[in-house]
Scaffold this motif. Structure first.
Motif, PDB file in Angstrom:
ATOM      1  N   ASP A 360       0.849  -1.183   0.000  1.00 40.25           N
ATOM      2  CA  ASP A 360       0.000   0.000   0.000  1.00 40.25           C
ATOM      3  C   ASP A 360       0.889   1.239   0.000  1.00 40.25           C
ATOM      4  OD1 ASP A 360      -2.319  -1.466   0.029  1.00 40.25           O
ATOM      5  OD2 ASP A 360      -2.428  -1.540   2.236  1.00 40.25           O
ATOM      6  N   LYS A 363       3.090   2.608   2.835  1.00 49.06           N
ATOM      7  CA  LYS A 363       2.877   1.699   3.960  1.00 49.06           C
ATOM      8  C   LYS A 363       3.677   0.415   3.746  1.00 49.06           C
ATOM      9  CE  LYS A 363      -1.790   3.275   5.114  1.00 49.06           C
ATOM     10  NZ  LYS A 363      -3.212   2.878   5.279  1.00 49.06           N
ATOM     11  N   THR A 365       2.155  -2.506   4.337  1.00 52.62           N
ATOM     12  CA  THR A 365       1.118  -3.525   4.204  1.00 52.62           C
ATOM     13  C   THR A 365       1.188  -4.164   2.821  1.00 52.62           C
ATOM     14  OG1 THR A 365      -0.303  -2.217   5.643  1.00 52.62           O
ATOM     15  CG2 THR A 365      -1.326  -4.023   4.416  1.00 52.62           C
ATOM     16  N   SER A 414       7.831  -7.078   6.918  1.00 50.26           N
ATOM     17  CA  SER A 414       6.513  -7.610   6.580  1.00 50.26           C
ATOM     18  C   SER A 414       6.633  -8.854   5.714  1.00 50.26           C
ATOM     19  CB  SER A 414       5.692  -6.540   5.850  1.00 50.26           C
ATOM     20  OG  SER A 414       5.377  -5.477   6.714  1.00 50.26           O
TER      21      SER A 414
END
Length: 474
Positions: A360, A363, A365, A414
């Motif tokens: 994103d 981000k 994510t 992540s």
């Protein structure tokens, strides 16, 4: 007899340097041979006799001496200093006190009990004794005018004697014996004797021919060369000094054998019939690997004890022994415990997938449409279970350096987290963000910045080596 005092003095000097046993329980029997003299004069009788002990030592005028072997005696030690003796003598009588006679035959047999005073004199060479006893005397018919009467008669005897010991078995004996005849004093007389006493016999408890007094092992039959102690195995080492008394052995091994000749005595040799080495307690170790042959599954090939003496195999030939190789059928470096590493083609494939991972905007994510690419990465990584993969996060130059560094680290983390959640062990993954510091294209164009915003996968060699070293030390 006039030189008697000189002879006795010489014997004193000889015996003074000699330690002797004499006649005792260890030498109970003795034979004495010598000469005797008969003297009627100093007996206190009527003329031609003199007073008691008068001219006692007048050898020339009064003594009847037969210059030949004229006395023999056998004696036996009884105990407590007492000796019993049986003696026989012969002589010729030509002097009866001061009166001369034609030669009369003289025979006597006497039995006495003697007591030695030697013990009172510290058991030395000088051995005086006293004795009492009796006997019988035969004297030939006297000539006319002689005062001798009752010619054949029993006698009561008393004697004083001296043994001069100059060895355990030999002594000079001098004795004076008074023989009293009760029916008349006419034939009572002194009989003096001198001779050599030979002592023999003794106690031999074990019957080995060595008397107990000389036998250091009197209860066990033995050999003279060992002072009566046995040598059961005949190896020349007496039993009491022989560590293996029933097996012939060598002096260097205290009488024990060395059957295999390896320099290790059989009692200390775990393999007494096979030549070996001291380090193996006498057992052989043909390959020198420290595992004795009897416990070595590969006695001709050196190998560690934890593999029963056999060398560890390396089935895939990668230099990592099978025992340490987590992939023994596939060649691989030691850093991955013998498992293969991804090839350059595989790494290229991983990075093709990693380039398609989207986040994103601004981000960390991961977008849903990136999961297929990530799953493909998981599948490839599982094929290399010992390889440590490093997840790198990179950005373009838009924005501040600190912001870009922070964002790149979060995005790499992540990806690492997603891979862990889908089956890649955490100890096989590392991650780091590098911000805008490692561009692969120009940041002046939109296309270049797009290439710089990326996730890359590389091999973490340092982590692999640390893991391998830790495992070896466990």
């Amino acid at each position: 007899m006039k030189h008697l005092s000189k002879i006795v003095l010489a014997l004193f000097l000889i015996a003074g340097y000699t330690s002797v046993q004499a006649q005792d329980a260890n030498n109970p029997w003795a034979i004495t041979i010598g000469a005797n003299a008969v003297d009627f004069y100093p007996t206190g009788g009527d003329a031609p006799l003199g007073g008691n002990f008068e001219d006692y030592f007048n050898t020339n005028d009064h003594w009847n001496i037969l210059p030949a072997l004229s006395k023999i005696a056998v004696s036996r030690y009884i105990g407590a200093g007492f000796v019993g003796e049986l003696s026989g003598t012969i002589n010729k009588i030509d002097k009866y006190g001061d009166q001369s006679l034609s030669d009369l035959s003289y025979y006597s047999a006497d039995l006495s009990l003697d007591y030695s005073l030697r013990a009172l004199l510290n058991d030395g060479w000088f051995d005086p004794y006293l004795g009492v006893g009796g006997g019988y005397t035969w004297i030939g018919e006297s000539s006319a005018g002689s005062n001798i009467s009752n010619l054949d008669a029993a006698t009561l005897n008393g004697q004083l004697g001296f043994n001069f010991w100059f060895s355990d078995n030999l002594a000079l004996t001098i004795e004076s014996k008074y023989k009293h005849i009760f029916d008349t004093d006419n034939a009572s007389h002194f009989q003096h004797s001198a001779g050599i006493k030979f002592v023999f016999g003794g106690t031999d408890t074990d019957g080995d021919g060595i008397y107990d007094k000389d036998d250091e092992c009197p209860e066990e039959p033995g050999l003279a060369e060992f002072n009566g102690c046995p040598d059961s195995d005949g190896d020349g080492i007496e039993d009491r000094k022989d560590a293996c008394p029933n097996e012939a052995g060598l002096a260097e091994f205290n009488g024990c054998p060395d059957s295999d000749g390896d320099g290790i005595a059989d009692p200390d040799d775990e393999c007494p019939n096979e030549a070996g080495i001291a380090a193996m307690n006498g057992c052989p170790d043909a390959d020198g690997d420290g595992v004795k042959d009897s416990e070595d599954n590969c006695p001709d090939e050196a190998g560690p004890a934890d593999n029963n003496g056999c060398p560890w195999p390396d089935s895939d030939g990668d230099g990592v022994l099978d025992k340490d190789d987590e992939c023994p059928e596939q060649a691989g470096p030691a850093s991955t415990n013998g498992c293969p590493e991804p090839t350059a083609e595989v790494m290229k494939e991983l990075n093709e997938y990693s380039k398609t991972v989207l986040f994103d905007f601004n981000k960390a994510t991961i977008r849903k449409e990136s999961e297929d690419a990530l799953q493909s990465i998981v599948d490839i990584m599982k094929e290399y279970p010992q390889t440590v993969f490093h997840i790198e996060g990179h950005t373009d130059s838009v924005g501040s350096d600190s912001y870009n560094m922070k964002l790149s680290r979060e995005r790499a983390a992540s990806v690492k987290q997603w891979l862990q959640q889908h089956g890649v062990p955490s100890n096989r993954l590392t991650s780091e963000g590098y911000g805008e510091t490692q561009p692969i294209a120009t940041n002046s164009t939109a296309a270049g910045r797009q290439e710089n915003r990326r996730v890359e996968i590389s091999l973490d060699k340092d982590k692999e080596m640390k893991d391998s070293a830790t495992k070896k030390n466990m």
